[in-house]
Design a protein around this motif. Structure first.
Motif, short mmCIF file in Angstrom:
data_model
loop_
_atom_site.label_atom_id
_atom_site.label_comp_id
_atom_site.label_asym_id
_atom_site.label_seq_id
_atom_site.Cartn_x
_atom_site.Cartn_y
_atom_site.Cartn_z
N ASP A 14 0.85 -1.19 0.00
CA ASP A 14 0.00 0.00 0.00
C ASP A 14 0.90 1.24 0.00
O ASP A 14 1.70 1.44 0.92
CB ASP A 14 -0.89 -0.02 1.24
N VAL A 15 0.77 2.09 -1.03
CA VAL A 15 1.62 3.27 -1.16
C VAL A 15 1.44 4.27 -0.01
O VAL A 15 2.28 5.15 0.19
CB VAL A 15 1.41 3.99 -2.51
N HIS A 16 0.36 4.17 0.74
CA HIS A 16 0.09 5.10 1.83
C HIS A 16 0.67 4.64 3.17
O HIS A 16 0.65 5.40 4.13
CB HIS A 16 -1.42 5.32 1.98
N VAL A 17 1.17 3.41 3.23
CA VAL A 17 1.67 2.86 4.49
C VAL A 17 3.10 3.33 4.76
O VAL A 17 3.96 3.28 3.89
CB VAL A 17 1.61 1.32 4.48
N VAL A 18 3.31 3.77 6.00
CA VAL A 18 4.65 4.05 6.52
C VAL A 18 4.79 3.21 7.78
O VAL A 18 3.91 3.20 8.63
CB VAL A 18 4.84 5.54 6.85
N MET A 19 5.89 2.47 7.86
CA MET A 19 6.15 1.63 9.04
C MET A 19 7.10 2.38 9.95
O MET A 19 7.99 3.09 9.49
CB MET A 19 6.75 0.30 8.60
N SER A 20 6.92 2.18 11.26
CA SER A 20 7.73 2.90 12.23
C SER A 20 8.09 1.99 13.39
O SER A 20 7.29 1.14 13.79
CB SER A 20 6.94 4.11 12.74
N THR A 21 9.28 2.18 13.92
CA THR A 21 9.70 1.45 15.10
C THR A 21 10.72 2.27 15.87
O THR A 21 11.31 3.21 15.33
CB THR A 21 10.27 0.06 14.75
N ILE A 22 10.92 1.91 17.13
CA ILE A 22 11.96 2.53 17.96
C ILE A 22 12.92 1.43 18.36
O ILE A 22 12.51 0.36 18.83
CB ILE A 22 11.34 3.21 19.20
N LEU A 23 14.21 1.70 18.18
CA LEU A 23 15.25 0.71 18.41
C LEU A 23 16.29 1.18 19.41
O LEU A 23 16.66 2.36 19.39
CB LEU A 23 15.98 0.41 17.09
N GLY A 24 16.75 0.25 20.22
CA GLY A 24 17.92 0.46 21.06
C GLY A 24 18.96 -0.52 20.57
O GLY A 24 19.53 -0.35 19.49
N SER A 25 19.16 -1.59 21.32
CA SER A 25 20.09 -2.63 20.88
C SER A 25 19.45 -3.57 19.85
O SER A 25 20.14 -4.32 19.17
CB SER A 25 20.60 -3.45 22.07
N CYS A 26 18.15 -3.50 19.71
CA CYS A 26 17.45 -4.30 18.69
C CYS A 26 17.82 -3.81 17.30
O CYS A 26 18.35 -2.72 17.14
CB CYS A 26 15.94 -4.19 18.87
N VAL A 27 17.52 -4.63 16.31
CA VAL A 27 17.79 -4.26 14.92
C VAL A 27 16.51 -4.39 14.12
O VAL A 27 15.71 -5.31 14.34
CB VAL A 27 18.90 -5.15 14.32
N ALA A 28 16.32 -3.46 13.19
CA ALA A 28 15.23 -3.54 12.22
C ALA A 28 15.86 -3.66 10.84
O ALA A 28 16.76 -2.89 10.50
CB ALA A 28 14.34 -2.31 12.27
N VAL A 29 15.41 -4.64 10.09
CA VAL A 29 15.82 -4.78 8.69
C VAL A 29 14.62 -4.40 7.84
O VAL A 29 13.53 -4.93 8.02
CB VAL A 29 16.30 -6.22 8.38
#
Length: 166
Positions: A14-29
């Protein structure tokens, strides 16, 4: 806005979707196929561990495999996947560097799988907020500043001879 919490992932075309997260020692790929206009983000806590037969997303290998498979089912082509990696901060000085292990895992996984990593922001000592648009691969990071937690002095327990029992 789709919020990705620890041990979770999401995929969208969906072109309208933006994903968001908050990271410390974790990793987001953040993985995406720009041509198919589909992508997704995961958020894992530990590089390895657990039972290989579990689908526990707090472990990197599970989070990566499930994210890739869902992107492929949504129309992505493995040969066109590209990645961006975020997180892996050192959030405490008293424990082993989990953030470094998580970042190393993500980089080596992508290399083994032949998925190019276009950019990365790993390490440091600050948390990050990451926003990712899965259909285009656009990502932005904001470091979360503030005073670091106070370092606590580690004291050794008293020897038995120093204790008086009543």
């Amino acid at each position: 806005m789709v919020t990705i919490v620890q041990g979770d992932f999401a995929v969208s075309n969906d072109v309208h979707v933006v994903m968001s997260t908050i990271l410390g020692s974790c990793v987001a790929v953040c993985l995406f196929d720009r041509q198919a206009k589909v992508g997704g983000m995961n958020h894992f806590l530990l590089a390895t561990g657990g039972d290989a037969n579990t689908a526990d997303l707090k472990y990197g290998v599970n989070a990566m495999e499930l994210l890739i498979n869902k992107i492929l089912r949504a129309g992505g082509d493995r040969r066109r996947l590209q990645a961006k990696i975020f997180g892996g901060a050192r959030m405490t000085v008293h424990a082993r560097d989990i953030g470094q292990s998580n970042g190393d895992f993500a980089q080596s996984f992508l290399e083994r799988e032949g998925i190019p990593c276009l950019s990365q922001s790993l390490g440091g000592t600050l948390a990050r907020r990451v926003q990712f648009t899965p259909t285009t691969g656009a990502a932005r990071q904001m470091q979360i500043t503030g005073s670091p937690p106070p370092e606590t002095q580690v004291t050794r327990p008293r020897q038995a001879a120093d204790i008086t029992l009543f």
